[in-house]
Scaffold this motif. Structure first.
Motif, PDB file in Angstrom:
ATOM      1  N   CYS A  62       0.854  -1.207   0.085  1.00 54.39           N
ATOM      2  CA  CYS A  62       0.079  -0.077  -0.292  1.00 54.39           C
ATOM      3  C   CYS A  62       0.767   1.358  -0.130  1.00 54.39           C
ATOM      4  N   GLN A  63       2.037   1.176   0.579  1.00 56.28           N
ATOM      5  CA  GLN A  63       2.761   2.347   0.748  1.00 56.28           C
ATOM      6  C   GLN A  63       3.602   2.684  -0.216  1.00 56.28           C
ATOM      7  N   GLU A  64       4.091   1.454  -0.945  1.00 52.91           N
ATOM      8  CA  GLU A  64       5.012   1.720  -2.146  1.00 52.91           C
ATOM      9  C   GLU A  64       4.176   1.839  -3.580  1.00 52.91           C
ATOM     10  N   SER A  65       3.016   1.487  -3.371  1.00 55.32           N
ATOM     11  CA  SER A  65       2.419   1.705  -4.886  1.00 55.32           C
ATOM     12  C   SER A  65       2.120   3.123  -5.443  1.00 55.32           C
ATOM     13  N   THR A  66       3.363   3.728  -5.659  1.00 58.98           N
ATOM     14  CA  THR A  66       2.984   4.975  -6.266  1.00 58.98           C
ATOM     15  C   THR A  66       3.534   5.114  -7.707  1.00 58.98           C
ATOM     16  N   ALA A  67       3.737   4.124  -8.262  1.00 57.93           N
ATOM     17  CA  ALA A  67       4.159   3.964  -9.534  1.00 57.93           C
ATOM     18  C   ALA A  67       3.008   4.275 -10.615  1.00 57.93           C
ATOM     19  N   ARG A  87      -5.443   0.681  -1.226  1.00 54.80           N
ATOM     20  CA  ARG A  87      -4.556   1.647  -2.000  1.00 54.80           C
ATOM     21  C   ARG A  87      -5.488   2.530  -2.970  1.00 54.80           C
ATOM     22  N   TRP A  88      -6.551   1.759  -3.395  1.00 53.52           N
ATOM     23  CA  TRP A  88      -7.522   2.315  -4.531  1.00 53.52           C
ATOM     24  C   TRP A  88      -8.373   3.402  -3.847  1.00 53.52           C
ATOM     25  N   LEU A  89      -8.967   3.157  -2.521  1.00 51.07           N
ATOM     26  CA  LEU A  89      -9.636   3.961  -1.736  1.00 51.07           C
ATOM     27  C   LEU A  89      -8.822   5.266  -1.460  1.00 51.07           C
ATOM     28  N   LEU A  90      -7.470   4.932  -1.070  1.00 53.98           N
ATOM     29  CA  LEU A  90      -6.756   6.189  -0.594  1.00 53.98           C
ATOM     30  C   LEU A  90      -6.466   6.945  -1.775  1.00 53.98           C
ATOM     31  N   TYR A  91      -6.252   6.232  -3.144  1.00 56.75           N
ATOM     32  CA  TYR A  91      -6.064   7.067  -4.144  1.00 56.75           C
ATOM     33  C   TYR A  91      -7.260   7.950  -4.829  1.00 56.75           C
ATOM     34  N   VAL A  92      -8.509   7.506  -4.547  1.00 59.48           N
ATOM     35  CA  VAL A  92      -9.731   8.051  -4.900  1.00 59.48           C
ATOM     36  C   VAL A  92      -9.990   9.018  -3.937  1.00 59.48           C
ATOM     37  N   ALA A  93      -9.466   9.088  -2.799  1.00 61.19           N
ATOM     38  CA  ALA A  93      -9.804  10.029  -1.645  1.00 61.19           C
ATOM     39  C   ALA A  93      -8.805  11.219  -1.974  1.00 61.19           C
ATOM     40  N   THR A  94      -7.872  10.893  -2.436  1.00 61.77           N
ATOM     41  CA  THR A  94      -6.794  11.898  -2.422  1.00 61.77           C
ATOM     42  C   THR A  94      -6.370  12.551  -3.815  1.00 61.77           C
ATOM     43  N   SER A  95      -6.475  11.786  -4.746  1.00 64.46           N
ATOM     44  CA  SER A  95      -5.978  12.080  -6.202  1.00 64.46           C
ATOM     45  C   SER A  95      -6.533  13.418  -6.776  1.00 64.46           C
ATOM     46  N   THR A  96      -5.769  14.443  -7.180  1.00 66.81           N
ATOM     47  CA  THR A  96      -6.384  15.477  -7.899  1.00 66.81           C
ATOM     48  C   THR A  96      -6.207  15.480  -9.337  1.00 66.81           C
ATOM     49  N   VAL A  97      -5.695  14.383  -9.792  1.00 64.23           N
ATOM     50  CA  VAL A  97      -5.735  14.198 -11.436  1.00 64.23           C
ATOM     51  C   VAL A  97      -6.965  14.517 -12.206  1.00 64.23           C
ATOM     52  N   ARG A  98      -6.876  15.079 -13.092  1.00 66.67           N
ATOM     53  CA  ARG A  98      -8.313  15.619 -13.923  1.00 66.67           C
ATOM     54  C   ARG A  98      -8.618  14.106 -14.567  1.00 66.67           C
ATOM     55  N   GLY A  99     -10.089  13.903 -14.755  1.00 64.40           N
ATOM     56  CA  GLY A  99     -10.489  12.803 -15.639  1.00 64.40           C
ATOM     57  C   GLY A  99     -11.343  12.042 -14.787  1.00 64.40           C
ATOM     58  N   GLU A 100     -11.683  10.868 -15.317  1.00 62.32           N
ATOM     59  CA  GLU A 100     -12.649   9.827 -14.818  1.00 62.32           C
ATOM     60  C   GLU A 100     -11.900   8.699 -14.136  1.00 62.32           C
ATOM     61  N   LEU A 101     -12.500   8.228 -13.111  1.00 64.24           N
ATOM     62  CA  LEU A 101     -11.911   6.865 -12.478  1.00 64.24           C
ATOM     63  C   LEU A 101     -12.907   5.625 -13.078  1.00 64.24           C
ATOM     64  N   LEU A 112      10.985  -1.065 -17.217  1.00 61.32           N
ATOM     65  CA  LEU A 112       9.683  -0.335 -17.162  1.00 61.32           C
ATOM     66  C   LEU A 112       9.557   0.364 -15.861  1.00 61.32           C
ATOM     67  N   PRO A 113      10.428   1.456 -15.544  1.00 64.58           N
ATOM     68  CA  PRO A 113      10.330   2.157 -14.611  1.00 64.58           C
ATOM     69  C   PRO A 113       9.090   2.524 -13.980  1.00 64.58           C
ATOM     70  N   ASP A 114       7.973   2.629 -14.833  1.00 60.75           N
ATOM     71  CA  ASP A 114       6.697   2.952 -14.409  1.00 60.75           C
ATOM     72  C   ASP A 114       5.801   1.853 -13.854  1.00 60.75           C
ATOM     73  N   TRP A 115       6.344   0.656 -13.771  1.00 60.38           N
ATOM     74  CA  TRP A 115       5.643  -0.349 -13.222  1.00 60.38           C
ATOM     75  C   TRP A 115       6.201  -0.900 -11.895  1.00 60.38           C
ATOM     76  N   ARG A 116       5.260  -1.312 -10.730  1.00 54.98           N
ATOM     77  CA  ARG A 116       5.710  -1.887  -9.771  1.00 54.98           C
ATOM     78  C   ARG A 116       4.685  -2.940  -9.334  1.00 54.98           C
ATOM     79  N   THR A 117       5.570  -4.072  -8.789  1.00 54.60           N
ATOM     80  CA  THR A 117       4.675  -5.222  -8.703  1.00 54.60           C
ATOM     81  C   THR A 117       5.138  -5.899  -7.160  1.00 54.60           C
ATOM     82  N   TRP A 118       4.162  -6.618  -6.812  1.00 51.42           N
ATOM     83  CA  TRP A 118       4.298  -7.545  -5.419  1.00 51.42           C
ATOM     84  C   TRP A 118       3.884  -8.876  -5.764  1.00 51.42           C
ATOM     85  N   LYS A 119       4.553  -9.838  -4.973  1.00 50.38           N
ATOM     86  CA  LYS A 119       4.004 -11.234  -5.003  1.00 50.38           C
ATOM     87  C   LYS A 119       3.664 -11.917  -3.824  1.00 50.38           C
ATOM     88  N   PHE A 120       2.414 -12.099  -3.892  1.00 50.61           N
ATOM     89  CA  PHE A 120       1.818 -12.507  -2.607  1.00 50.61           C
ATOM     90  C   PHE A 120       1.816 -13.944  -2.535  1.00 50.61           C
TER      91      PHE A 120
END
Ligand SMILES: Nc1ncnc2c1ncn2[C@@H]1O[C@H](COP(=O)(O)OP(=O)(O)OP(=O)(O)O)[C@@H](O)[C@H]1O
Ligand SMILES: [Mg+2]
Length: 426
Positions: free
Chosen positions: A19-24, A44-58, A177-185
């Motif tokens: 959750c903390q690292e998913s800023t890619a 992480r998605w909830l946090l993004y929806v709550a705080t993102s100021t990027v214009r456009g649709e979700l 691919l610097p704009d990708w980040r993955t985690w294996k669970f």
């Protein structure tokens, strides 16, 4: 707002870290089933929806809007998981939009052609993708193209074929691919999974599915598809058929030179799916082709006969017909057959669903389904398709298997709640 403020549940270290690292730009949670990927990524998605100021649709993308309701919105709207925030998420299954924290979110079913048109017109500020590997490559590419400057994508997936486009084009090339980040669970990354449940999941998944679903490995599909198939475990004598609470559907696979097969699906009192009865007409063995009208008469007279060894008032609710059987469909409609629908025909998804049901003994087959019982052990993965990155069966004797698959996948929304309750109880 931060992750811990949003979560009312304890997180595993891997969940918290992801959750903390998913800023890619693109963030993908991959790995074993039930390992906590969806919960971590949704947080992480909830946090993004709550705080993102990027214009456009979700947007929220899933295979269908039903699976979005089940996999994404059911957990989001569960106060046991997300506390009071769950009440700020609204979605009605099937609807084109949802509301999350006061913001409108598009809900797209990737298998629905209309979704592509919606996607094409979008400027996307953020996307949540459930089960990325189930998306077609062009759909995913289109989605990436729609991501606006600063937009983020959050997605989950179970491992699939190692030649799958997601693996080959992206996951194998993360170093470029610097704009990708993955985690294996893995199973241990879910903080609430008991040792008993973990043991059950290990038992239920065999062969390919063990390596993918439990170990989280991207392995090729080869050999027998239903390698968990065991007549001693899965076949029950029709005379000893358990009590049924529902006759959900009949799946029909249609063939003119090949067999036409119909499989009747029920739900028993122990919340297991049961293939109760079968009807087949095999033009090759009978050495005579039937017209559509004759096949229709045969199918309907079988439908009218008793399917259980005891009296019952239950009647099959739906008839899920091979979507390719256009002429037969017209014939059945003319003959006034009730409940006729075109079957869901995502083969890989259907096989995965059936394999998981068989592995956990939530799908039983009566010995009246002789075609199904004969075809199940020989059903094999196609090595050529495997090489091309797709899991596909070899087209052989699969008529009863297809009919069973149609009945099961087309009606998933009817039986899934009962089956999942059974899994929780186990
Ligand atoms: N931190 C947590 N607190 C409480 N429950 C959790 C937590 N993490 C996961 N769970 C529960 O464990 C179950 C599995 O988690 P989740 O759905 O996130 O797994 P998954 O990795 O997405 O699985 P799948 O691959 O099968 O979709 C869910 O029912 C979820 O409610
Ligand atoms: Mg999940």
């Amino acid at each position: 707002m931060n992750t811990t403020a949003l979560a009312s549940m304890p997180l595993s270290p891997k969940q918290l870290l992801s959750c903390q690292e998913s800023t890619a730009r693109i963030n993908v949670w991959e790995g074993s089933v039930r390992s906590g990927k969806t919960i971590a990524s949704l947080l992480r998605w909830l946090l993004y929806v709550a705080t993102s100021t990027v214009r456009g649709e979700l947007v929220v993308v899933s295979r269908t809007r039903d699976s979005a309701a089940r996999n994404v919105f059911a957990p989001l709207m569960d106060p046991d998981l997300f506390g009071p925030i769950a009440h700020q998420v609204q979605y009605t299954a099937g609807a084109p939009t949802a509301t999350i924290l006061g913001r409108t979110v598009w809900v797209l079913g990737s298998s629905d052609v209309r979704s592509e048109n919606v996607l094409r017109g979008l400027t996307c500020a953020g996307a949540y993708v459930d089960e990325v590997t189930l998306l077609r490559e062009d759909f995913f590419t289109q989605l990436l193209n729609r991501l606006w400057e600063g937009a983020r994508l959050f997605g989950t997936t179970n491992p699939d074929n190692p030649a799958h486009w997601l693996k080959r084009r992206f996951l194998d090339r993360l170093h470029e691919l610097p704009d990708w980040r993955t985690w294996k669970f893995v199973l241990d990354d879910n903080p609430v999974l008991s040792e008993e449940r973990k043991a059950a999941i290990r038992r239920e998944n065999t062969g390919l599915f063990y390596r993918r679903n439990v170990l989280g490995e991207w392995v090729a599909a080869e050999g027998a598809i239903f390698d968990m198939w065991d007549p001693a475990r899965h076949v029950i004598g029709w005379a000893d058929l358990p009590e049924l609470v529902d006759l959900i559907a009949v799946g029909v696979d249609y063939g003119t030179t090949n067999a036409t097969a119909a499989l009747l699906l029920g739900l028993d009192v122990d919340r297991r799916l049961v293939l109760v009865d079968e009807w087949r007409y095999d033009a090759a063995t009978a050495q005579q082709r039937l017209t559509d009208a004759q096949l229709s008469a045969g199918l309907r007279s079988w439908l009218d006969r008793p399917h259980t060894p005891y009296p019952t008032a239950l009647r099959p609710r739906w008839v899920a017909l091979d979507p390719a059987a256009a002429s037969f469909r017209v014939q059945l409609q003319t003959d006034g057959l009730q409940g006729l629908v075109s079957a869901e025909n995502d083969v890989t998804y259907g096989i995965r669903t059936m394999a998981s049901l068989l592995g956990s003994e939530r799908l039983m087959v009566s010995d009246r389904c002789a075609g199904f019982v004969t075809e199940a052990p020989g059903y094999s993965w196609d090595p050529k398709a495997t090489e091309a990155g797709e899991d596909k069966p070899i087209k052989t004797a699969d008529h009863s298997l297809d009919a069973g698959r149609y009945a099961i996948t087309t009606t998933e929304r009817l039986w899934r709640p009962a089956i999942d309750l059974r899994a929780v109880a186990a």
